[in-house]
Scaffold this motif. Structure first.
Motif, PDB file in Angstrom:
ATOM      1  N   ASN A  33     -15.536  11.469   6.101  1.00  0.00           N
ATOM      2  CA  ASN A  33     -14.629  10.867   5.130  1.00  0.00           C
ATOM      3  C   ASN A  33     -13.497  11.843   4.799  1.00  0.00           C
ATOM      4  OD1 ASN A  33     -16.281   8.607   5.007  1.00  0.00           O
ATOM      5  ND2 ASN A  33     -17.437   9.384   3.261  1.00  0.00           N
ATOM      6  N   ASN A  38     -14.729   1.782   2.058  1.00  0.00           N
ATOM      7  CA  ASN A  38     -14.283   2.763   1.079  1.00  0.00           C
ATOM      8  C   ASN A  38     -15.446   3.637   0.626  1.00  0.00           C
ATOM      9  OD1 ASN A  38     -12.400   0.428   1.025  1.00  0.00           O
ATOM     10  ND2 ASN A  38     -11.301   1.766  -0.361  1.00  0.00           N
ATOM     11  N   CYS A  39     -15.144   4.878   0.330  1.00  0.00           N
ATOM     12  CA  CYS A  39     -16.118   5.845  -0.161  1.00  0.00           C
ATOM     13  C   CYS A  39     -16.720   5.342  -1.473  1.00  0.00           C
ATOM     14  CB  CYS A  39     -15.429   7.194  -0.367  1.00  0.00           C
ATOM     15  SG  CYS A  39     -16.458   8.442  -1.162  1.00  0.00           S
ATOM     16  N   SER A  51     -12.170  -0.464  -5.571  1.00  0.00           N
ATOM     17  CA  SER A  51     -10.915  -1.180  -5.384  1.00  0.00           C
ATOM     18  C   SER A  51     -11.152  -2.662  -5.129  1.00  0.00           C
ATOM     19  CB  SER A  51     -10.136  -0.573  -4.209  1.00  0.00           C
ATOM     20  OG  SER A  51     -10.716  -0.947  -2.987  1.00  0.00           O
ATOM     21  N   GLN A 104     -10.179  -4.185  -2.602  1.00  0.00           N
ATOM     22  CA  GLN A 104     -10.341  -4.438  -1.175  1.00  0.00           C
ATOM     23  C   GLN A 104     -11.784  -4.836  -0.880  1.00  0.00           C
ATOM     24  OE1 GLN A 104      -9.052  -0.696   0.536  1.00  0.00           O
ATOM     25  NE2 GLN A 104      -7.295  -1.750   1.406  1.00  0.00           N
ATOM     26  N   ASP A 113     -13.695   5.931  -3.873  1.00  0.00           N
ATOM     27  CA  ASP A 113     -13.005   4.719  -3.433  1.00  0.00           C
ATOM     28  C   ASP A 113     -11.905   4.978  -2.403  1.00  0.00           C
ATOM     29  OD1 ASP A 113     -13.122   1.937  -3.539  1.00  0.00           O
ATOM     30  OD2 ASP A 113     -11.356   1.842  -4.825  1.00  0.00           O
ATOM     31  N   GLY A 114     -11.819   6.194  -1.908  1.00  0.00           N
ATOM     32  CA  GLY A 114     -10.887   6.482  -0.816  1.00  0.00           C
ATOM     33  C   GLY A 114     -11.421   5.888   0.479  1.00  0.00           C
ATOM     34  N   PRO A 115     -10.628   5.897   1.535  1.00  0.00           N
ATOM     35  CA  PRO A 115     -11.096   5.325   2.802  1.00  0.00           C
ATOM     36  C   PRO A 115     -12.205   6.171   3.419  1.00  0.00           C
ATOM     37  CG  PRO A 115      -9.013   6.447   3.128  1.00  0.00           C
ATOM     38  CD  PRO A 115      -9.282   6.458   1.641  1.00  0.00           C
ATOM     39  N   ARG A 116     -13.127   5.488   4.084  1.00  0.00           N
ATOM     40  CA  ARG A 116     -14.149   6.198   4.852  1.00  0.00           C
ATOM     41  C   ARG A 116     -13.546   6.586   6.197  1.00  0.00           C
ATOM     42  NH1 ARG A 116     -19.301   2.778   2.848  1.00  0.00           N
ATOM     43  NH2 ARG A 116     -20.464   4.506   1.985  1.00  0.00           N
ATOM     44  N   SER A 142     -19.108  -0.934   2.846  1.00  0.00           N
ATOM     45  CA  SER A 142     -17.710  -0.913   2.429  1.00  0.00           C
ATOM     46  C   SER A 142     -16.936   0.088   3.276  1.00  0.00           C
ATOM     47  CB  SER A 142     -17.612  -0.512   0.954  1.00  0.00           C
ATOM     48  OG  SER A 142     -16.269  -0.280   0.587  1.00  0.00           O
TER      49      SER A 142
END
Length: 95
Positions: free
Chosen positions: A68, A38-39, A2, A4, A43-46, A36
């Motif tokens: 996660n 993100n995973c 992403s 972000q 790309d999902g949130p950690r 990051s």
């Protein structure tokens, strides 16, 4: 990945920087690294890091652990590599 650019700092054990098994005393090496938020897989949130106290052959140390929401796991070896890739190189450092 992403757009972000948010990151998070975590403490992880860096076994690759430690003496090989059977050579000298256990001396856990814990590094605080920036990765990051993100995973790296989806790309999902950690997950949110929280403290875990551990003992290895009498040596006490603390690291961060997280889960996660996507279910992907973050092995510390992969986290160390990700942090190294994100870290800006300094003068005289090999790329």
């Amino acid at each position: 990945m992403s757009d972000q650019t948010t990151t998070m700092k975590v403490r992880v054990r860096d076994r690759s920087a430690e003496a090989p098994w059977g050579v000298g005393l256990t001396n856990p090496i814990v590094r605080t690294v920036e990765i990051s938020a993100n995973c790296p897989v989806c790309d999902g949130p950690r997950g949110v890091p929280h403290n875990l106290n551990q003992v290895d052959d009498g040596a006490r140390y603390s690291v961060d652990v997280w889960t996660n929401p996507c279910g992907h796991t973050d092995p510390y070896t992969a986290v160390i590599k990700e942090a190294a890739a994100l870290r800006p190189k300094t003068d005289g450092e090999a790329s």
